[in-house]
Scaffold this motif. Structure first.
Motif, PDB file in Angstrom:
ATOM      1  N   PRO A  41       0.827  -1.207   0.000  1.00 10.96           N
ATOM      2  CA  PRO A  41       0.000   0.000   0.000  1.00 10.96           C
ATOM      3  C   PRO A  41       0.865   1.263   0.000  1.00 10.96           C
ATOM      4  CG  PRO A  41      -0.707  -1.536   1.715  1.00 10.96           C
ATOM      5  CD  PRO A  41       0.563  -2.068   1.138  1.00 10.96           C
ATOM      6  N   GLU A  42       0.509   2.209  -0.829  1.00 13.06           N
ATOM      7  CA  GLU A  42       1.224   3.482  -0.882  1.00 13.06           C
ATOM      8  C   GLU A  42       0.779   4.342   0.281  1.00 13.06           C
ATOM      9  OE1 GLU A  42       2.693   5.332  -3.853  1.00 13.06           O
ATOM     10  OE2 GLU A  42       2.831   3.629  -5.199  1.00 13.06           O
ATOM     11  N   PRO A  43       1.728   5.028   0.929  1.00 12.84           N
ATOM     12  CA  PRO A  43       1.317   5.916   2.009  1.00 12.84           C
ATOM     13  C   PRO A  43       0.360   6.991   1.483  1.00 12.84           C
ATOM     14  CG  PRO A  43       3.729   5.727   1.882  1.00 12.84           C
ATOM     15  CD  PRO A  43       3.155   5.015   0.702  1.00 12.84           C
ATOM     16  N   GLY A  44      -0.703   7.229   2.217  1.00 12.31           N
ATOM     17  CA  GLY A  44      -1.657   8.255   1.834  1.00 12.31           C
ATOM     18  C   GLY A  44      -2.649   7.841   0.771  1.00 12.31           C
ATOM     19  N   VAL A  45      -2.607   6.581   0.322  1.00  9.89           N
ATOM     20  CA  VAL A  45      -3.546   6.100  -0.698  1.00  9.89           C
ATOM     21  C   VAL A  45      -4.443   5.040  -0.065  1.00  9.89           C
ATOM     22  CG1 VAL A  45      -3.791   4.923  -2.913  1.00  9.89           C
ATOM     23  CG2 VAL A  45      -1.931   6.547  -2.575  1.00  9.89           C
ATOM     24  N   GLN A  46      -5.739   5.283  -0.105  1.00  7.50           N
ATOM     25  CA  GLN A  46      -6.709   4.335   0.448  1.00  7.50           C
ATOM     26  C   GLN A  46      -6.810   3.126  -0.483  1.00  7.50           C
ATOM     27  OE1 GLN A  46      -8.339   4.633   3.348  1.00  7.50           O
ATOM     28  NE2 GLN A  46      -9.436   2.722   3.066  1.00  7.50           N
ATOM     29  N   PRO A  47      -6.634   1.901   0.041  1.00  5.58           N
ATOM     30  CA  PRO A  47      -6.758   0.711  -0.822  1.00  5.58           C
ATOM     31  C   PRO A  47      -8.166   0.595  -1.399  1.00  5.58           C
ATOM     32  CG  PRO A  47      -5.906   0.115   1.349  1.00  5.58           C
ATOM     33  CD  PRO A  47      -6.321   1.546   1.414  1.00  5.58           C
ATOM     34  N   GLN A  48      -8.244   0.130  -2.633  1.00  7.22           N
ATOM     35  CA  GLN A  48      -9.543  -0.105  -3.258  1.00  7.22           C
ATOM     36  C   GLN A  48     -10.086  -1.447  -2.765  1.00  7.22           C
ATOM     37  OE1 GLN A  48      -7.796   0.544  -7.158  1.00  7.22           O
ATOM     38  NE2 GLN A  48      -9.294   2.161  -7.532  1.00  7.22           N
ATOM     39  N   ARG A  49     -11.422  -1.541  -2.714  1.00  5.00           N
ATOM     40  CA  ARG A  49     -12.067  -2.741  -2.182  1.00  5.00           C
ATOM     41  C   ARG A  49     -12.722  -3.536  -3.304  1.00  5.00           C
ATOM     42  NH1 ARG A  49     -15.400  -1.711   2.967  1.00  5.00           N
ATOM     43  NH2 ARG A  49     -14.333  -3.566   3.685  1.00  5.00           N
ATOM     44  N   VAL A  50     -12.445  -4.832  -3.305  1.00  3.74           N
ATOM     45  CA  VAL A  50     -12.975  -5.732  -4.322  1.00  3.74           C
ATOM     46  C   VAL A  50     -13.909  -6.743  -3.661  1.00  3.74           C
ATOM     47  CG1 VAL A  50     -12.407  -7.460  -6.067  1.00  3.74           C
ATOM     48  CG2 VAL A  50     -10.886  -5.520  -5.709  1.00  3.74           C
ATOM     49  N   LEU A 168     -10.828  -0.491 -13.576  1.00  5.46           N
ATOM     50  CA  LEU A 168     -10.610   0.173 -12.284  1.00  5.46           C
ATOM     51  C   LEU A 168      -9.149   0.590 -12.177  1.00  5.46           C
ATOM     52  CD1 LEU A 168     -11.910   0.998  -9.550  1.00  5.46           C
ATOM     53  CD2 LEU A 168     -10.977  -1.151  -8.647  1.00  5.46           C
ATOM     54  N   PRO A 169      -8.815   1.767 -12.727  1.00  7.18           N
ATOM     55  CA  PRO A 169      -7.431   2.222 -12.648  1.00  7.18           C
ATOM     56  C   PRO A 169      -6.987   2.364 -11.193  1.00  7.18           C
ATOM     57  CG  PRO A 169      -8.711   3.571 -14.163  1.00  7.18           C
ATOM     58  CD  PRO A 169      -9.677   2.696 -13.437  1.00  7.18           C
ATOM     59  N   PRO A 170      -5.688   2.202 -10.946  1.00 10.52           N
ATOM     60  CA  PRO A 170      -5.190   2.366  -9.564  1.00 10.52           C
ATOM     61  C   PRO A 170      -5.466   3.777  -9.055  1.00 10.52           C
ATOM     62  CG  PRO A 170      -3.506   1.373 -10.977  1.00 10.52           C
ATOM     63  CD  PRO A 170      -4.639   1.801 -11.859  1.00 10.52           C
TER      64      PRO A 170
END
Length: 174
Positions: A41-50, A168-170
């Motif tokens: 996970p990138e700092p400051g980026v909310q993970p996408q939910r599948v 669903l682009p990152p």
């Protein structure tokens, strides 16, 4: 009972058979074309939910392995009905659903998602999968239901990731 013949020390034991040079090259080539680093996970980026909707636990597990190249959070549902309950209570960024399931099939599930009065739910990208021999008919049913992408099983990691990256682009850093 036949006598067991010991393997000479000069020959390594191969419990799963012999790999000849040609087969080994083919495996190496396939592995190199589908290798993707595991995502952190990138700092400051909310993970996408599948949301993974499939009545087969092994398929849901395989999908999670294939999708490890992205920092996703996973929610699993064993049926379309269970998937609809998840959507009522949890935010989701992408749905991967099988077509053939007990009860509601994947196309009916997709149509129900698209008919939702909640725009956050009705606009979720949906990728439908099938192992059905009549994939064209299943694809047609899925398209009528509003799916974004379709793939026939078995699917390769590279094929699945290409479709997922397209619909669903990152997420971008804030």
């Amino acid at each position: 009972m036949p006598a067991l013949t010991p393997v000479p020390p000069s020959e390594p034991s191969r419990p799963f058979g012999v790999l000849n040079a040609e087969t080994a090259k083919a495996f190496a080539a396939a592995a190199s074309t589908e290798t993707r680093a595991f995502a952190r996970p990138e700092p400051g980026v909310q993970p996408q939910r599948v949301l993974l909707v499939d009545d087969s636990r092994s398929i849901r597990t395989l999908l999670k392995i294939y999708l490890m190249a992205r920092s996703f959070e996973y929610i699993e549902a064993e049926s379309a009905e269970a998937g609809l309950k998840v959507l009522e209570t949890q935010p989701v960024d992408l749905i991967l659903t099988d077509f053939h399931m007990d009860g509601m099939n994947g196309a009916d599930f997709a149509a129900t998602v698209r008919a939702s009065k909640d725009a956050k739910i009705s606009k979720i990208p949906i990728l439908m999968m099938t192992g059905d021999a009549n994939a064209a008919e299943v694809r047609n049913k899925g398209q009528k239901a509003g799916i974004n992408a379709f793939v026939r099983k078995p699917v390769s990691c590279a094929q699945l990731m290409t479709l997922v990256d397209t619909i669903l682009p990152p997420p971008k850093k804030a």
